[in-house]
Structure formats: C-alpha cells, structure tokens
Write a protein that holds these residues in place. Structure first.
Motif, short mmCIF file in Angstrom:
data_model
loop_
_atom_site.label_atom_id
_atom_site.label_comp_id
_atom_site.label_asym_id
_atom_site.label_seq_id
_atom_site.Cartn_x
_atom_site.Cartn_y
_atom_site.Cartn_z
N GLY A 19 0.84 -1.21 0.00
CA GLY A 19 0.00 0.00 0.00
C GLY A 19 0.87 1.25 0.00
N THR A 20 1.94 1.23 0.80
CA THR A 20 2.87 2.37 0.83
C THR A 20 3.56 2.52 -0.53
OG1 THR A 20 3.20 2.21 3.21
CG2 THR A 20 4.97 3.26 1.94
N TRP A 37 -6.59 10.22 0.15
CA TRP A 37 -6.99 9.61 1.41
C TRP A 37 -6.25 8.30 1.63
CZ3 TRP A 37 -10.32 11.99 4.73
CH2 TRP A 37 -11.07 13.05 4.21
N VAL A 38 -5.92 8.02 2.88
CA VAL A 38 -5.39 6.70 3.24
C VAL A 38 -6.13 6.21 4.48
CG1 VAL A 38 -3.07 7.06 2.26
CG2 VAL A 38 -3.51 7.67 4.65
N PHE A 39 -6.26 4.89 4.58
CA PHE A 39 -6.84 4.29 5.78
C PHE A 39 -6.08 3.02 6.10
CE2 PHE A 39 -9.63 0.93 7.51
CZ PHE A 39 -9.80 1.47 8.77
N ALA A 50 0.27 9.56 5.31
CA ALA A 50 -0.51 10.76 4.94
C ALA A 50 0.36 12.01 5.07
CB ALA A 50 -1.76 10.86 5.81
N ASP A 51 1.13 12.10 6.15
CA ASP A 51 2.01 13.26 6.35
C ASP A 51 3.04 13.35 5.22
OD1 ASP A 51 0.66 13.85 8.59
OD2 ASP A 51 2.20 13.13 10.00
N GLU A 52 3.61 12.19 4.87
CA GLU A 52 4.64 12.16 3.82
C GLU A 52 4.09 12.63 2.47
OE1 GLU A 52 6.66 8.32 3.41
OE2 GLU A 52 6.85 8.70 1.26
N LEU A 53 2.84 12.25 2.18
CA LEU A 53 2.30 12.50 0.83
C LEU A 53 1.33 13.68 0.78
CD1 LEU A 53 1.65 8.81 -0.34
CD2 LEU A 53 3.69 10.21 -0.67
N ALA A 55 -1.63 13.70 2.20
CA ALA A 55 -2.99 13.14 2.08
C ALA A 55 -3.71 13.25 3.43
CB ALA A 55 -2.89 11.68 1.64
N HIS A 56 -4.99 12.85 3.44
CA HIS A 56 -5.77 12.86 4.68
C HIS A 56 -5.92 11.42 5.18
CE1 HIS A 56 -6.93 16.94 3.69
NE2 HIS A 56 -7.32 16.51 2.50
N VAL A 57 -6.06 11.27 6.50
CA VAL A 57 -6.33 9.95 7.08
C VAL A 57 -7.84 9.80 7.23
CG1 VAL A 57 -6.02 8.45 9.08
CG2 VAL A 57 -4.15 9.94 8.34
N ALA A 58 -8.40 8.76 6.63
CA ALA A 58 -9.84 8.49 6.78
C ALA A 58 -10.07 7.71 8.07
CB ALA A 58 -10.34 7.70 5.58
#
Ligand code: NAD
Length: 334
Positions: A19-20, A37-39, A50-53, A55-58
C-alpha cells in the motif's frame, strides 16, 4: 468516471508494504492521479504516510471510499472481498491487490456483486501481466510453436506473513496460477501438489518447498516450484518449452557483473526489487483506464479462477490430484 476529472483522487486502504509502495508511486510517478486519502487499521501507520504524501487519514474504509474517485485495496488477503464489495456498492473504480480472496465463496461474492452492478469496476493486482519480461514472453510464444511445458520458479527469501502451505498456494503461487493461464490463453483442467522434505525453517506440519503440477484444457503441462523460505533472495523465473524451441524469461536481471575473478548479479530480497516496473505500469494502466471508464489487467473473474485453482491445489496436498471445476464464464467477462 467523469472524463472532465483530470487528476483522479485515489484512496488507499492498507498502508503496509505494498500500500505504501503504491501510494508513493501514485503520488510521485503516475500521471493523472493523486493520493487524497489513506486508511489503515493501524492509524499511526496511516498518519505517517498521509504526512509524507500530503494526504488525509480516513477514519474508516467506508469514509475513504465515499470521499475518493477511485480506490486501491492493499489490506491483508482476508479483507479484500469485504472491502471490494464496499467499493462496488459505492460504484468506485477499484484496484484490488491479489488474491481477490483466499476462499472461493468470498471471491464468488465479489464476482456476484459486480454482475449485479452490470458493469466492470474492479481491476485485480496480478501485476505480472504488466511485467516487460512476461509481456515479451507471451508475445514470443507463437514463434516457437505449440507450448508443451511451462517451468516456473517462485522463491521468496523468507515466508511473507508467516505463510502456511495453504497460504503459499492462495497468496504466493497464485501469481503463477494467473500468469500461466494468461500466457497460454488456456484454462486449467487438473492440479496436483507434490511435497517433499521440508527446509530447516518450515514450521511443523507445513510443506515448503512444494511442486505444483497442472494440466491445461489443451494439454500443456505447467510446473511450479513454490518455495517461500529460499533464504538466498527473491527470484522468479519462467521457461516455456514448445514444439519448435524454448523461451527463457530469465530472472529479471539486466546487468551481469564480472569482477574479482567472479561473474554474477545481485538477487533482490523482496518482490519490489524484481517487479518495480510491473507495479508502475500496472498503476499507470489502471489510472488511464479509469479515466476512460474502463478496467485494466486482470478482472474479478480472473481472481475467482485463480482462487478456485489455488484451493484445488490446497486440497491436493492431502487428497491427491484434483480436477479444476470453473463455472461458465459470464458475458460480463467475455
Ligand atoms: N501484487 C503483489 O506482488 C503483492 C506484493 C505484496 C503484497 N501483495 C498483497 O497486498 C496485500 C498487503 O500486503 P502487504 O505486504 O502490504 O502486507 P502488510 O502486512 O505490510 O500491510 C497490510 C496493512 O493492512 C493493514 N490492515 C489490517 N487490517 C486492515 C483493515 N481491516 N483495513 C485496512 N487496513 C488493514 C495493516 O495494519 C497493514 O498496515 C496482501 O493481500 C498481499 O497479498 C501483493
């Protein structure tokens, strides 16, 4: 998918190894997409990615699916079917990692959900179909005549996820079960697994390595060495023996080093070292196809056939040779 969307907003479920890797590739290498989004069940792991890319954490898979244009499922095998059905219910184009499911019942439920929907939205992560080596091999088969035998080697450095014998077949050798069917444009008729002396790292009661021997409907023999504790490195090979010659895909190494009175090349430790280009091509093909309202690569049907074959192979360990019984292919997957 709306053709006016220029950058697909992708949600990634499961932010472990693959996934990463997929999320980083989508964010940095693939055109026409971004990771929004990532979960992950482990929220700290999701937050770090999410911080690296950016993105938001769902808070849940459902929330991620609702918020994304398209979804990558990279959670453990046992979660794929449930999460794929959530994606189909929400009508989201989805790239689901292999296997579609470890059991035939779960895999069939995903196919049934797509049949109910009446259109294909699910692409399955059998990325070897995008590997330059396998693509060249498939294209070259007609030049050597009728394929008679395919020899396959699949060795992992160490057993991923502490795989059992059954898991070796439904998670790891399932790559060969898919790619040989694709290479040969043929369906399997039977499977037999032969087990031998276990290696020193094989858990009590499990078998490793195993030989999987299949026949196809047109009579080609397919032989697979499935070895998940090979220690020395990760290696995948494939050789087609045909009526007028042979084709050897090699092991994906492009440079042979001669120095210090020795000749050789590096062997990667993990699958990413061998199939990095295949994953990139798979993701770009999926993003491009999604923009056109299509799927790419293997389908849910291919996933079901692979899981049916893998489970027949698991039964063969204790019950001997098994016929492979695949239902009639629905028109949606023609
Ligand atoms: N195509 C390939 O060659 C390839 C290579 C590696 C892995 N895979 C597949 O990808 C999947 C993941 O493998 P991996 O090596 O990344 O495993 P992993 O263990 O590194 O990662 C799995 C992640 O899923 C998370 N998770 C667990 N339950 C979850 C849930 N219910 N919802 C969301 N996330 C959850 C875990 O916390 C973990 O971070 C497996 O199904 C595997 O078969 C495919």
């Amino acid at each position: 998918m709306n053709h006016r969307v220029t950058r697909l907003s992708v949600g990634v479920i499961g932010t472990g190894n693959i996934g990463t890797a997929h999320a980083r590739s989508l964010a940095r290498e693939i055109s026409g997409a971004e990771v929004s989004w990532v979960f992950d069940a482990d929220s700290a792991r999701a937050s770090a990615l999410a911080d690296e890319l950016g993105a938001h954490v769902a808070p849940s898979a459902e929330q991620l699916i609702a918020s994304s244009d398209a979804v990558v499922i990279a959670s453990p095998d046992a979660m794929h079917a449930e999460q794929a059905i959530l994606c189909l219910d929400a009508q989201r184009p989805t790239l689901c990692e292999k296997p579609l499911a470890p059991t035939v019942g779960e895999a069939q439920r995903v196919v049934d959900a797509e049949l109910d929907l009446g259109r294909r939205l699910l692409s399955l992560g059998f990325m070897r179909r995008f590997d330059p080596g396998y693509v060249d091999l498939k294209a070259a088969i007609p030049s050597v005549g009728t394929p008679l035998i395919v020899h396959n080697v699949h060795r992992n450095t160490f057993a991923p996820y502490g795989l059992t014998s059954a898991g070796t077949l439904t998670n790891s050798a399932i790559h060969e079960l898919d790619i040989n069917r694709w290479l040969l444009d043929d369906e399997y008729a039977s499977v037999q697994v032969i087990v031998g002396r276990p290696g020193p790292d094989t858990p009590e009661g499990e078998f490793d390595p195993m030989l999987v021997i299949l026949t196809t409907e047109r009579g080609t023999l397919v032989e697979i060495e499935a070895f998940v504790n090979a220690q020395y490195g990760y290696e995948v090979r494939c050789e087609v023996v045909a009526s007028g010659g042979t084709l050897d895909m090699g092991d994906g190494s492009f440079i042979t080093r001669r120095a210090d009175r020795a000749v050789g090349h590096d062997v990667p430790e993990l699958w990413l070292g061998r199939f990095g280009e295949a994953y990139r091509r798979e993701l770009q093909a999926w993003v491009d196809a999604t923009h056109r309202g299509k799927t790419s690569g293997a389908t849910a049907w291919d996933g079901l056939v692979a899981t049916i074959t893998a489970n027949a192979a698991v039964r063969s360990i204790t019950e001997g040779p098994q016929a492979i019984d695949v239902p009639a292919r629905p028109a949606l997957y023609a």
